[in-house]
Design an enzyme around this catalytic site. Structure first.
Site, PDB file in Angstrom:
ATOM      1  N   TYR A  37       0.852  -1.189   0.000  1.00 55.30           N
ATOM      2  CA  TYR A  37       0.000   0.000   0.000  1.00 55.30           C
ATOM      3  C   TYR A  37       0.894   1.247   0.000  1.00 55.30           C
ATOM      4  O   TYR A  37       1.862   1.304  -0.739  1.00 55.30           O
ATOM      5  CB  TYR A  37      -0.966  -0.050   1.186  1.00 55.30           C
ATOM      6  CG  TYR A  37      -2.133   0.891   1.038  1.00 55.30           C
ATOM      7  CD1 TYR A  37      -2.947   0.851  -0.098  1.00 55.30           C
ATOM      8  CD2 TYR A  37      -2.424   1.828   2.010  1.00 55.30           C
ATOM      9  CE1 TYR A  37      -4.004   1.729  -0.247  1.00 55.30           C
ATOM     10  CE2 TYR A  37      -3.480   2.711   1.875  1.00 55.30           C
ATOM     11  CZ  TYR A  37      -4.270   2.655   0.732  1.00 55.30           C
ATOM     12  OH  TYR A  37      -5.308   3.527   0.574  1.00 55.30           O
ATOM     13  N   LYS A  92     -20.760 -20.130  -8.587  1.00 54.44           N
ATOM     14  CA  LYS A  92     -20.091 -20.020  -9.880  1.00 54.44           C
ATOM     15  C   LYS A  92     -18.623 -19.674  -9.682  1.00 54.44           C
ATOM     16  O   LYS A  92     -17.736 -20.202 -10.356  1.00 54.44           O
ATOM     17  CB  LYS A  92     -20.781 -18.942 -10.716  1.00 54.44           C
ATOM     18  CG  LYS A  92     -20.463 -19.001 -12.195  1.00 54.44           C
ATOM     19  CD  LYS A  92     -21.299 -20.041 -12.890  1.00 54.44           C
ATOM     20  CE  LYS A  92     -21.146 -19.956 -14.396  1.00 54.44           C
ATOM     21  NZ  LYS A  92     -22.084 -20.839 -15.104  1.00 54.44           N
ATOM     22  N   ALA A 193     -37.641 -22.855 -26.355  1.00 56.29           N
ATOM     23  CA  ALA A 193     -37.201 -21.801 -27.267  1.00 56.29           C
ATOM     24  C   ALA A 193     -36.700 -20.594 -26.489  1.00 56.29           C
ATOM     25  O   ALA A 193     -36.841 -19.456 -26.927  1.00 56.29           O
ATOM     26  CB  ALA A 193     -38.350 -21.405 -28.195  1.00 56.29           C
ATOM     27  N   ASN A 284     -33.750 -29.764 -16.022  1.00 57.45           N
ATOM     28  CA  ASN A 284     -33.265 -30.110 -14.690  1.00 57.45           C
ATOM     29  C   ASN A 284     -34.270 -29.675 -13.626  1.00 57.45           C
ATOM     30  O   ASN A 284     -34.884 -28.616 -13.757  1.00 57.45           O
ATOM     31  CB  ASN A 284     -31.915 -29.414 -14.429  1.00 57.45           C
ATOM     32  CG  ASN A 284     -30.752 -30.367 -14.552  1.00 57.45           C
ATOM     33  OD1 ASN A 284     -30.886 -31.552 -14.287  1.00 57.45           O
ATOM     34  ND2 ASN A 284     -29.615 -29.839 -14.964  1.00 57.45           N
ATOM     35  N   ASN A 317     -22.388 -27.495 -17.625  1.00 58.00           N
ATOM     36  CA  ASN A 317     -21.684 -26.309 -18.109  1.00 58.00           C
ATOM     37  C   ASN A 317     -20.297 -26.136 -17.514  1.00 58.00           C
ATOM     38  O   ASN A 317     -19.476 -25.389 -18.060  1.00 58.00           O
ATOM     39  CB  ASN A 317     -22.516 -25.054 -17.837  1.00 58.00           C
ATOM     40  CG  ASN A 317     -23.691 -24.932 -18.775  1.00 58.00           C
ATOM     41  OD1 ASN A 317     -24.066 -25.884 -19.459  1.00 58.00           O
ATOM     42  ND2 ASN A 317     -24.297 -23.754 -18.821  1.00 58.00           N
TER      43      ASN A 317
END
Length: 748
Positions: A37, A92, A193, A284, A317
């Site tokens: 710093y 995630k 869709a 799912n 994914n």
């Protein structure tokens, strides 16, 4: 407790949540803080002000992704709001870090208007190296991603759109190959869709499918040009077909892609499809049709994929986004374009055709994993995905012009290895040396399935020329059953003229009580003796055994036939232990029960030589419960005398000291403070234990409680390269030790 309660407790446990901030530089002293710093930090700030690209050099920007959501389409929960989406966004971040070593800030925006989201996210470009959009509802997600890609010069990727597209695209490439159909001829029906379905259809076209062969259905039926209730994104896949319902559309279809809700498809609908249908039921947690129901609906081949982990072919994914971002970040890509996405899909498809590591098989309950209808995409826990997908994406970025920096893909794989742990980095050094001049390695237990798989990998990767010792017919049958496309070299002791091996064994052991008949019998039935003579006769350069034998019985034949090196009286077993930022060699952990000072000195020299093969400059410590004479008895005298022998040996050109306690050997402050007179300027990386009991206990405690990864045991002191595996070792262990054996042979 049920799963929900377990999950609540998991997230609630102190500290709450799943992620934290940690420092990457030392902050132990006042000087450290002045560098981190004020005032020191001003220097890099000024440099970045002059050249913005210096941010990648001085800050974490190049390895930092923002996971951004407004919580409008979270999993199957719908629009639950930004705050409620935070556990998902943290999750995630966990996946990014776990699978690709990418750091994440999760950013939950309490915004609904696309314009506001675009303005807010684009303003954060100085912070991040990339943006992962998550759980934003359609059709707004299309506009948001498109606008951000235009306005930002860092990769922007909406995983809900493209993740499923890329992973299922890889599965489609392999499924079409297995049923022998061309992508351009496939008739594909979509149920759903939304954003994911539209992106997936677009990606299939990018891979080679034809748009006119794609029929898309939403909750109101088939999307056709005459429907007035569809938005511009659905209209992209409006097709004039003689079908109004999903049931009618599936008649004669080659592929069903489900991205809708569970239970929409029955067995009659599957039965109406074309021969050898491909069914991706990815809703799912409940797919459009269950795995067993789809399989039972027909007698021909049904390739079935779902989003579930409890059935084959999970479209997850996590196989995509961590590795796609890894490759994109490492070349400072400006975007994740179509070429990069195709490269990821093709890399995943190619990986599924390769032999699967034992660790992956074990992680999934020891179920068979072999390219075919039940295995068309890799498993999420397969560590090889990083080395296949990230380089492919990086190369595609460079080829397509989106990369702002270039890298050598061979060197890049080594950098990726290092991200998964020090042991992989160290083994890469050895395996690269092995590939530079491969040698013949006799695998004594050649009929064992693991040995055959290891031989395939050694040959395919160019690490060694493996020779499988054992029954030729059994080896060939096993290789064929495993789907290994190679023609292994086999030495079958029971078939062929091996009398000269028997004669040589008799010559070596006749003064040790062995008769000629016994020598002939041993060569025919004991592959360890056969392989030992093969190496001794220079028909092979090295030998591996021990996978199905106890260590002493596996070691006995090579000791009797090959023996120790001319400058060695003793062999020893060494483990290389790797920590996050340190490598330690531990000896002796497998051979010598109660070594005297001469043996300890010899073991130290052999272990130091081994360390140098891994490009590690050895610093050896002779361990005891005494520090430099603080306790004087027979036990502490032996390591102390061994140090004197090594100091007096003119051939010893490495630092060695002792006797010393283990913490003295490895803690810099103790060496420099209390024992500043020590000959070790830095902590030891070669630890020589006073006896076998201490060595075996010590390395196992370091491995299990210290979090070290162990490679070995590596046998040192032999006249020719021999390594004895531990019973139950995995294929990767065999490959690693074979690489070490090749490097040993190169040094002969």
């Amino acid at each position: 407790m049920g799963l929900d309660d377990d999950a609540r407790e998991y997230h609630r446990e102190e500290p709450p949540g799943k992620i934290e901030i940690s420092t990457t530089k030392s902050t132990n002293t006042q000087r450290d803080l002045s560098l981190a710093y004020s005032p020191g930090v001003a220097a890099p700030c000024r440099d970045i002000a002059d050249d913005a690209d210096r941010a990648y050099e001085y800050t974490a920007k190049g390895n930092l992704v923002g996971v951004v959501s407004n919580g409008s389409a979270v999993l199957g929960l719908g629009d639950i709001g930004a705050q409620a989406s935070k556990p998902v966004m943290e999750g995630k971040g966990v996946l990014f870090k776990r699978f690709a070593d990418i750091d994440v800030f999760d950013v939950e925006l309490d915004l609904e208007d696309p314009e506001s989201i675009v303005e807010t996210v684009s303003a954060m470009e100085p912070t991040f190296g990339g943006i992962n959009l998550e759980d934003i509802k359609a059709p707004e997600c299309f506009e948001i991603e498109s606008r951000l890609r235009e306005e930002m010069s860092i990769p922007v990727f909406h995983d809900d759109q493209h993740g499923t597209a890329i992973i299922s695209g890889a599965a489609l490439l392999n499924a079409a190959d297995i049923v022998d159909k061309d992508l351009e001829d496939l008739n594909i029906v979509f149920s759903g869709a939304g954003a994911s379905a539209i992106a997936t259809a677009r990606f299939y076209v990018s891979l080679g499918a034809r748009k006119e062969n794609i029929v898309m259905c939403d909750s109101d039926g088939v999307i056709t040009p005459d429907r007035e209730d569809i938005n511009e994104f659905k209209a992209e896949f409006a097709n004039d077909v003689p079908a109004d319902t999903l049931t009618e559309a599936m008649e004669g279809a080659d592929v069903f892609v489900g991205l809708s809700i569970g239970g929409l498809v029955d067995q009659e609908m599957v039965a109406s499809m074309a021969d050898d249908p491909i069914i991706f039921a990815m809703a799912n947690p409940d797919p459009e049709i269950g795995y067993e129901e789809a399989k039972a609906a027909r007698d021909d081949t049904v390739i079935m994929a779902t989003g579930r982990s409890d059935y084959p072919n999970q479209v997850n994914n996590v196989l995509g986004f961590p590795f796609i971002f890894r490759g994109a970040l490492d070349v400072r890509a400006t975007e994740i374009n179509e070429e990069m996405k195709r490269a990821a899909a093709k890399a995943l498809a190619d990986l599924a055709r390769k032999d699967v590591p034992d660790a992956v098989v074990k992680a999934y309950g020891d179920q068979p994993l072999q390219y075919g209808p039940e295995y068309v995409i890799p498993k999420p826990l397969d560590p090889r995905v990083l080395f296949e997908v990230a380089p492919a994406v990086a190369q595609a970025a460079m080829d397509s012009g989106s990369a702002r920096s270039e890298l050598d893909t061979d060197e890049y794989e080594e950098r990726l290895e290092a991200r998964l742990g020090k042991s992989r980095e160290m083994m890469r050094v050895v395996l690269n040396k092995a590939k530079s001049d491969p040698k013949r390695v006799a695998l004594a237990e050649g009929t064992d399935e693991k040995m055959i798989r290891a031989a395939y990998q050694l040959q395919e990767q160019g690490i060694a020329y493996p020779v499988l010792v054992g029954n030729r017919e059994k080896i060939n049958q096993t290789a064929e059953r495993l789907g290994l496309d190679f023609d292994p070299e086999v030495a079958d002791p029971r078939n062929g003229d091996w009398d000269h091996y028997a004669d040589r064994l008799y010559e070596l052991r006749r003064r040790k009580g062995m008769t000629k008949n016994e020598a002939h019998e041993l060569i025919r039935r004991d592959t360890n003796y056969f392989a030992s003579v093969m190496v001794e006769e220079n028909d092979a350069d090295a030998m591996l055994t021990g996978l199905t034998h106890h260590y002493p019985s596996a070691l006995r034949p090579p000791l009797q036939v090959i023996g120790t090196a001319p400058d060695a009286d003793y062999a020893a077993g060494v483990y290389m232990l790797t920590f996050k930022n340190r490598v330690i060699f531990c000896a002796d952990a497998t051979v010598n029960l109660a070594p005297d000072s001469d043996v300890l000195a010899e073991i130290t020299k052999h272990t130091a030589e081994l360390a140098r093969r891994f490009n590690i400059e050895p610093r050896a410590a002779m361990l005891s419960y005494s520090n430099f004479g603080s306790v004087k008895n027979e036990g502490t005298r032996k390591p102390r005398d061994a140090v004197k022998l090594l100091h007096d040996d003119p051939e010893v050109d490495f630092d060695v000291d002792g006797e010393m306690q283990a913490d003295t050997a490895v803690v810099d402050d103790i060496l420099e403070g209390t024992y500043e007179f020590s000959d070790l300027d830095d902590p030891a990386n070669v630890l020589v234990f006073p006896n076998l009991e201490a060595g075996n206990i010590g390395y196992k405690l370091l491995q299990r409680l210290g979090g070290a990864e162990a490679i070995g045991p590596m046998l040192v002191g032999m006249d020719k390269p021999v390594h004895v595996l531990q019973r139950g070792d995995e294929v990767k262990d065999i490959v690693n030790l074979a690489g070490v054996a090749v490097v040993d042979a190169q040094n002969e």
